[in-house]
Scaffold this active site. Structure first.
Site, PDB file in Angstrom:
ATOM      1  N   GLY A  12     -22.847 -41.072 -17.611  1.00 16.74           N
ATOM      2  CA  GLY A  12     -22.794 -40.980 -16.156  1.00 16.74           C
ATOM      3  C   GLY A  12     -22.385 -39.600 -15.675  1.00 16.74           C
ATOM      4  CB  SER A 121     -33.440 -43.516 -24.427  1.00 13.47           C
ATOM      5  OG  SER A 121     -33.203 -43.108 -25.760  1.00 13.47           O
ATOM      6  CE  LYS A 189     -32.320 -47.219 -23.878  1.00 12.59           C
ATOM      7  NZ  LYS A 189     -31.137 -47.858 -24.385  1.00 12.59           N
ATOM      8  CD  GLU A 196     -31.492 -46.466 -31.136  1.00 11.65           C
ATOM      9  OE1 GLU A 196     -30.300 -46.841 -31.189  1.00 11.65           O
ATOM     10  OE2 GLU A 196     -31.978 -45.939 -30.118  1.00 11.65           O
TER      11      GLU A 196
END
Length: 331
Positions: A12, A121, A189, A196
């Site tokens: 953030g 990502s 995602k 992943e």
């Protein structure tokens, strides 16, 4: 463009910095006053509460929430929504479950508030590299916020163009796409993270084979003392298995080839589980992704009861003694 950012953790805070570098006006909020003070010192507008943050934004407002998935996100979305009006937009850039997005979008639509889910990502490298984004939500709101997404995204950079891509258009080459309606961004995602897990597991198993190529259980003429950092590095140069994950692997191995500072306790952040759930609902075989998730579970235990039971059964039916038990007896 003006944007409120709630949650100033590593991602953030760096997203805020990247946006400010791109000329956007940010108003920030966090449970830590020090985090707010830090970003305010770098040019963001500080706030003392969510209500204060929203009060400092011009309509139609947009607030990006970057807090942990689950209860923290749910609570923050509901609190922010209390102070917003029709035409405003709430963006969830965390790793929420896509079905929660669908539910929240429906609730907020009744109030005229747009809800946008953004699978993000980029991790700690995003400030410089940019963030790959998978976006779900209503067309109108996503188009309005395009300047924000464009600034956060990596851009085309020096990546060679996919042959024929020039005929397709869109923003994919810039590093972000509008996947579809609410929930679709986090759905994409989610599967991204499931994949992943599988890629990481493949690398991990391959390098484990390399590490154990010196095993005394092997004939001496096929024992190999391999240089793992060099293998990772050479694969980065023209190999079909090159990737950013391999880049990071090479970095870790060059820093410490034995990885002695790691214990091997591997967490999962939820998306792997959700990916498997989606596969079950769709009746899609996902053998590799499922196995990779189970390995993460296994990494957190010394030995499971199931493994002890397997050992006990082998001993009972065949007299097989555990290797560890035999060592203890001889000692």
């Amino acid at each position: 463009m003006q944007l409120g950012m709630v949650g100033l953790g590593r991602m953030g805070a760096n997203m805020t910095r990247r946006l400010m570098r791109g000329g956007h006006q940010l108003v920030v909020s966090d449970l830590s006053p020090d985090a707010v003070k830090q970003l305010a010192g770098e040019g963001a507008g500080g706030s003392s509460s969510l209500e204060d943050l929203i009060g400092k934004l011009d309509a139609p407002r947009a607030v990006w929430i970057m807090v942990p998935a689950g209860a923290p996100t749910e609570q923050t979305v509901q609190k922010v929504a209390q102070h917003m009006q029709a035409g405003d937009a709430i963006i969830d850039g965390g790793n929420s479950y896509f079905k929660d997005d669908v539910r929240r979008a429906g609730q907020l639509k009744a109030k005229g508030i747009h809800y946008i889910d953004v699978g993000t990502s980029g991790g700690v490298w995003g400030l410089e590299r940019g963030y790959c984004m998978m976006i779900g939500g209503p067309d109108e709101a996503v188009k309005r916020l395009d300047p924000i997404f464009k600034t956060l995204a990596p851009g085309r950079g020096d990546i060679p163009r996919t042959p024929g891509r020039e005929k397709l258009g869109g923003t994919a080459e810039e590093g972000y796409i509008h996947c579809g309606p609410s929930g679709s961004g986090h759905f994409v995602k989610m599967v991204h993270n499931g994949i992943e897990y599988g890629i990481m597991q493949a690398y991990a198993e391959g390098f484990d084979i390399f590490k154990n190529a010196t095993s005394k259980d092997l004939p001496e003429n096929i024992r190999y003392d391999l240089n793992l950092p060099d293998i990772a590095e050479v694969w980065r140069r023209g190999s079909v298995v090159s990737s950013w994950l391999l880049d990071l692997t090479a970095m870790a191995l060059s820093e410490n080839p034995t990885l002695s500072e790691y214990e091997g306790f591997v967490q999962d952040s939820g998306e792997g589980r959700w990916t498997i759930q989606a596969a079950l609902e769709e009746a899609v075989p996902a053998d590799v992704l499922t196995a990779a998730l189970y390995v993460r579970f296994r990494s957190r235990q010394q030995h499971t009861f199931a493994e002890k039971m397997l050992s006990a059964m082998r001993q009972k039916f065949g007299g097989h003694v555990e290797a560890g038990a035999a060592k203890k007896k001889s000692a």
